[in-house]
Design a protein around this motif. Sequence first.
Motif, PDB file in Angstrom:
ATOM      1  N   UNK A 107      11.124  22.117   7.760  1.00 18.08           N
ATOM      2  CA  UNK A 107       9.580  22.453   9.265  1.00 18.08           C
ATOM      3  C   UNK A 107       8.846  22.200   8.054  1.00 18.08           C
ATOM      4  N   UNK A 108       8.575  21.872   7.050  1.00 13.75           N
ATOM      5  CA  UNK A 108       6.949  21.693   6.094  1.00 13.75           C
ATOM      6  C   UNK A 108       7.254  20.505   6.005  1.00 13.75           C
ATOM      7  N   UNK A 147      -4.090  21.036   2.639  1.00 13.02           N
ATOM      8  CA  UNK A 147      -2.977  21.069   3.739  1.00 13.02           C
ATOM      9  C   UNK A 147      -1.633  20.670   3.443  1.00 13.02           C
ATOM     10  N   UNK A 148      -1.859  19.761   3.309  1.00 15.26           N
ATOM     11  CA  UNK A 148      -0.428  18.685   2.900  1.00 15.26           C
ATOM     12  C   UNK A 148       0.091  18.706   1.721  1.00 15.26           C
ATOM     13  N   UNK A 149      -0.581  19.617   1.075  1.00 14.54           N
ATOM     14  CA  UNK A 149      -0.400  19.425  -0.524  1.00 14.54           C
ATOM     15  C   UNK A 149       0.600  21.235  -0.935  1.00 14.54           C
ATOM     16  N   UNK A 150       0.070  22.427   0.284  1.00 11.49           N
ATOM     17  CA  UNK A 150       0.234  23.441   0.857  1.00 11.49           C
ATOM     18  C   UNK A 150       1.816  23.431   1.348  1.00 11.49           C
ATOM     19  N   UNK A 151       1.383  22.543   2.239  1.00 15.77           N
ATOM     20  CA  UNK A 151       2.823  22.569   3.447  1.00 15.77           C
ATOM     21  C   UNK A 151       2.218  23.117   4.787  1.00 15.77           C
ATOM     22  N   UNK A 152       2.138  21.298   5.495  1.00 16.88           N
ATOM     23  CA  UNK A 152       1.981  21.434   6.490  1.00 16.88           C
ATOM     24  C   UNK A 152       3.672  22.090   7.782  1.00 16.88           C
ATOM     25  N   UNK A 153       2.675  22.711   8.644  1.00 19.10           N
ATOM     26  CA  UNK A 153       3.937  22.836   9.597  1.00 19.10           C
ATOM     27  C   UNK A 153       4.243  22.077  10.749  1.00 19.10           C
ATOM     28  N   UNK A 154       5.058  20.913  11.320  1.00 17.23           N
ATOM     29  CA  UNK A 154       5.233  20.374  11.811  1.00 17.23           C
ATOM     30  C   UNK A 154       5.856  20.489  13.014  1.00 17.23           C
ATOM     31  N   UNK A 155       5.681  20.344  14.410  1.00 16.79           N
ATOM     32  CA  UNK A 155       5.779  20.748  14.948  1.00 16.79           C
ATOM     33  C   UNK A 155       5.853  19.457  16.426  1.00 16.79           C
ATOM     34  N   UNK A 156       7.493  18.880  15.932  1.00 14.34           N
ATOM     35  CA  UNK A 156       7.401  18.233  16.819  1.00 14.34           C
ATOM     36  C   UNK A 156       8.119  18.411  18.389  1.00 14.34           C
ATOM     37  N   UNK A 157       8.762  19.458  18.760  1.00 13.73           N
ATOM     38  CA  UNK A 157       8.574  19.713  20.063  1.00 13.73           C
ATOM     39  C   UNK A 157       7.095  19.192  21.353  1.00 13.73           C
ATOM     40  N   UNK A 178      14.745   4.436   9.636  1.00 17.61           N
ATOM     41  CA  UNK A 178      15.417   5.797   9.851  1.00 17.61           C
ATOM     42  C   UNK A 178      15.426   6.806   9.104  1.00 17.61           C
ATOM     43  N   UNK A 179      14.535   7.345   8.141  1.00 22.04           N
ATOM     44  CA  UNK A 179      13.414   7.349   7.386  1.00 22.04           C
ATOM     45  C   UNK A 179      13.461   9.108   8.565  1.00 22.04           C
ATOM     46  N   UNK A 180      14.115  10.241   8.212  1.00 24.84           N
ATOM     47  CA  UNK A 180      13.841  11.564   8.927  1.00 24.84           C
ATOM     48  C   UNK A 180      12.135  11.826   8.606  1.00 24.84           C
ATOM     49  N   UNK A 181      11.731  11.001   7.537  1.00 27.88           N
ATOM     50  CA  UNK A 181      10.021  11.841   7.557  1.00 27.88           C
ATOM     51  C   UNK A 181       9.541  10.750   8.051  1.00 27.88           C
ATOM     52  N   UNK A 182       9.545  10.125   8.959  1.00 30.80           N
ATOM     53  CA  UNK A 182       8.527   9.091   9.915  1.00 30.80           C
ATOM     54  C   UNK A 182       7.844   9.393  10.909  1.00 30.80           C
ATOM     55  N   UNK A 183       8.876  10.634  12.072  1.00 31.24           N
ATOM     56  CA  UNK A 183       8.183  11.611  12.767  1.00 31.24           C
ATOM     57  C   UNK A 183       7.027  12.144  11.804  1.00 31.24           C
ATOM     58  N   UNK A 240       0.990  -1.239   0.195  1.00 35.67           N
ATOM     59  CA  UNK A 240      -0.421  -0.179   0.310  1.00 35.67           C
ATOM     60  C   UNK A 240       1.001   1.276   0.219  1.00 35.67           C
ATOM     61  N   UNK A 241       0.814   2.077  -1.248  1.00 40.06           N
ATOM     62  CA  UNK A 241       2.054   3.007  -1.885  1.00 40.06           C
ATOM     63  C   UNK A 241       1.334   4.596  -1.398  1.00 40.06           C
ATOM     64  N   UNK A 242       1.554   5.893  -1.047  1.00 41.91           N
ATOM     65  CA  UNK A 242       1.378   6.874  -0.903  1.00 41.91           C
ATOM     66  C   UNK A 242       1.551   6.689  -3.052  1.00 41.91           C
ATOM     67  N   UNK A 243       0.783   7.944  -3.915  1.00 44.21           N
ATOM     68  CA  UNK A 243       0.811   7.785  -4.728  1.00 44.21           C
ATOM     69  C   UNK A 243       1.106   9.055  -5.588  1.00 44.21           C
ATOM     70  N   UNK A 244       2.404   9.600  -4.445  1.00 40.34           N
ATOM     71  CA  UNK A 244       3.291  10.897  -4.875  1.00 40.34           C
ATOM     72  C   UNK A 244       4.603  10.255  -3.661  1.00 40.34           C
ATOM     73  N   UNK A 245       5.132  11.614  -3.117  1.00 42.47           N
ATOM     74  CA  UNK A 245       6.048  11.633  -2.226  1.00 42.47           C
ATOM     75  C   UNK A 245       5.285  12.600  -1.716  1.00 42.47           C
ATOM     76  N   UNK A 246       6.507  12.274  -0.084  1.00 43.09           N
ATOM     77  CA  UNK A 246       6.530  13.327   0.738  1.00 43.09           C
ATOM     78  C   UNK A 246       8.090  13.762   0.842  1.00 43.09           C
ATOM     79  N   UNK A 247       8.152  15.072   1.181  1.00 41.57           N
ATOM     80  CA  UNK A 247       9.133  15.618   1.231  1.00 41.57           C
ATOM     81  C   UNK A 247       9.274  16.524   2.654  1.00 41.57           C
ATOM     82  N   UNK A 248       9.942  16.898   3.491  1.00 39.80           N
ATOM     83  CA  UNK A 248      10.512  18.242   4.443  1.00 39.80           C
ATOM     84  C   UNK A 248      11.594  19.148   4.162  1.00 39.80           C
ATOM     85  N   UNK A 249      11.008  20.195   4.319  1.00 38.38           N
ATOM     86  CA  UNK A 249      11.887  21.653   4.305  1.00 38.38           C
ATOM     87  C   UNK A 249      11.378  22.549   4.928  1.00 38.38           C
TER      88      UNK A 249
END
Length: 470
Positions: A195-196, A355-365, A336-341, A184-193
């Motif tokens: 903090x977004x 929101x994921x298409x435009x960019x979601x601000x990740x707050x891991x703190x 070990x992927x930096x995208x997992x969290x 089961x694979x997402x029909x696209x890719x995720x990226x993190x730049x």
Amino acid sequence: MFPSPAVSAYRPRDAAASPLYRAILDHLEAHLAGRLRQRDVPAHPCAESALRAFLECGIPRFGVARFRCKDCGESRFVPFSCKRRMACPSCDAKRAVVESGHALEGLLAEAPYRQWVLVLPKRLRYFVHRDARLPGEISRLLAGALTDFHLRRCVAPKDSAPVQLHVLQRFGSSVNLHLHDHAVVSDGVFSLEGGCLRFQGVPPPTFDEVAELAEDLRRRILKRMLRLRVLPAATVAEMRAWPHGGFSLDGGTFVEAQDRAGLERLLLYVLRPALSLKALTYKPEHDLVRYRPGKGKPDSPAVLEWSGAEFVGRIAALIPPARKHLVRYYGALGPRSPLRRAVSQAARRKVGAAELGTGYAVTLLGEVSRAARKAARASARAWAACIKRVFEVNPVLCAKCGGSMALAAIILDDGELSRILGNQGWPVDYPKTRPARSPPDRAAEDEVCQVDSSAEQWDGQDRLDNDWPA
């Protein structure tokens, strides 16, 4: 007078009454005795312990857990589960619900998903079934090929990857050993730049692109099997010369981003048990097991029939080796992927696809600690939570007053178990396996005698050594 409970009361299943249980109980010893005489049986050595544990699953004589109502003092006794993979459909169904719920609520963010199914050619299946390393290697190669395939079809930043959940299914529709990979694979890719977290979709694959991907997989898998020395070089050279690769790759099942119910059905499908008890019948008087497969080839029979020992052998072959994972995560969900969290946080907070298409601000703190996440997952895997999600019945709800029940004791003592089972009206003794029959004495059966009849002419005659022909 106590008020009636708000929902239906939980009733423990009668494990010993299922046709699968009775067939294994009657023919397990015969299968094990026959396996000693047949060296080509594909079952793993741990299959015996799994089948014996299945015979204790749901049987009160092997131990019960006592739940007691806090309001009225009513008690409920629940037998233990075996939790063995591929041997017990009940435990597999609960495991499928737990894994699908965990993936939906904490791993798979809202995005479109596609199912990819990889089936190996028949010539390679023997080697994959024999070597416990190969299923994981093939799953890893498929994940790498799918990641490269997605990155080639979009312009994405460095370290981008699709979300991938792989399930190694070991069974076919006819309860046969047939290992293949459902991804089961997402029909696209995720990226993190910066903090977004962003998701970038890809267009649907064409027929030629899927064929090219299958050819790439054939090259990678044959090269890896040759390096691991599990496949002769002559066989690899011959398979590389085939005009058609023999590797079947399908990516036709697609789920929209907003269709979370459809994604749940897909996850339950790829995580489903090996067989359905509703389609299984067992006639001990005829030593006959019948199964109605839900699907199959157009020319396949509607009803499959086996003897009891043969059916147990098929079930034993499905049981995976110990400590080999059947559910694996790759890509953005890799360990070990930096995208997992970041992707997990978007899934837990139910971030929308827009929101994921435009960019979601990740707050891991502000994330919860690892111990808290582990406790939450253990609570979701608890017996009561599994039963509630599978059967939509609250098993810790008192049937007498509707109050809440809590675990009071774990009972394993033989004397106490005998007393409790007698008071509950349950069988005090446990089911026993039927002993295996010894090989029949063919010489004693006149109608099927295998003795050479020409030897009868020498009965009662004594011959000297010099009488035998030179």
